[in-house]
Design a protein around this motif. Structure first.
Motif, PDB file in Angstrom:
ATOM      1  N   LYS A   1      -3.358  -3.691  -7.431  1.00 21.42           N
ATOM      2  CA  LYS A   1      -3.047  -5.048  -7.904  1.00 21.42           C
ATOM      3  C   LYS A   1      -2.755  -5.046  -9.398  1.00 21.42           C
ATOM      4  O   LYS A   1      -1.802  -5.683  -9.857  1.00 21.42           O
TER       5      LYS A   1
ATOM      6  N   THR B   1      -0.243  -8.343   2.369  1.00 17.75           N
ATOM      7  CA  THR B   1      -0.829  -7.051   2.018  1.00 17.75           C
ATOM      8  C   THR B   1      -1.723  -6.528   3.134  1.00 17.75           C
ATOM      9  O   THR B   1      -2.439  -7.293   3.772  1.00 17.75           O
TER      10      THR B   1
ATOM     11  N   ILE C   1       3.370  -1.383  -4.704  1.00 12.60           N
ATOM     12  CA  ILE C   1       3.554  -1.869  -3.327  1.00 12.60           C
ATOM     13  C   ILE C   1       2.916  -0.934  -2.313  1.00 12.60           C
ATOM     14  O   ILE C   1       2.761  -1.289  -1.161  1.00 12.60           O
TER      15      ILE C   1
END
Length: 150
Positions: free
Chosen positions: A144, A122, A149
Motif C-alpha cells: 500500500k 485487492t 499492484i
C-alpha cells in the motif's frame, strides 16, 4: 480480503508424493502444506479463501468437504439421517474451491477467477506450496505504501 491459493499444478519435483495426491496435500508434520499456508493467513485474520484447483483437485475438495466431520464428535440419527457435530475443532473459514483447469498456468487460473475477485478489488495470492514465515500485515502495508499492484 480474499486469499487465493493456486493449488492446481502437477508438483513434478515431489513426484513420489504427488502421484497419489496434489502437492498442496503433501503433509508436513502430519498436516497438509495447504493447511499450514491457510493457518499463516488465519493468524493475520484472513479467513476467506479461494483455491484454484487443477491436478487432483477432487482430493482437495474431499479434504474440505469432510473436514468438519473428521474434526468433530459426530452423532447420527439412523432413522432420519440427521447428523449433529459436537465439539468441533475447526477454524471459522470460508473455502471456495474452483476448478481452473488441468493445464492452466498461473495467469490462466487468475483469469478464470476474475469474475469472482473483481468485485472485491485487492486480494492476496500465493502458491499451494508457499509455506513461509511472513508478516502478512507488514507485507500489505509495504504494498500500500509503495502503491504496488502485486
Amino acid at each position: 480480503m480474499k486469499t487465493v491459493i493456486l493449488a492446481g499444478g502437477l508438483g513434478s519435483r515431489l513426484s513420489e508424493e504427488t502421484q497419489v495426491k496434489p502437492k498442496p496435500m503433501v503433509e508436513i508434520g502430519g498436516v497438509p502444506i495447504l493447511l499450514h499456508i491457510m493457518k499463516v493467513y488465519h493468524h493475520y485474520n484472513y479467513n476467506d479463501f479461494i483455491l484454484a484447483l487443477g491436478y487432483k483437485g477432487e482430493i482437495i475438495k474431499d479434504f474440505f468437504i469432510n473436514y468438519h466431520p473428521l474434526n468433530s464428535d459426530v452423532t447420527v440419527h439412523l432413522k432420519t439421517g440427521e447428523v449433529w457435530y459436537d465439539n468441533p475443532d475447526v477454524d471459522d473459514w470460508t473455502v471456495r474451491m474452483v476448478d481452473t483447469g488441468m493445464d492452466s498456468m498461473t495467469g490462466g487460473r487468475l483469469h478464470r477467477l476474475e469474475s469472482i475477485l473483481r468485485p472485491y478489488g485487492t486480494f492476496m495470492l500465493t502458491y499451494g506450496d508457499g509455506v513461509a514465515n511472513i508478516n502478512i500485515d507488514a507485507l500489505v502495508q509495504f504494498h500500500k505504501k509503495h502503491r504496488k499492484i502485486a
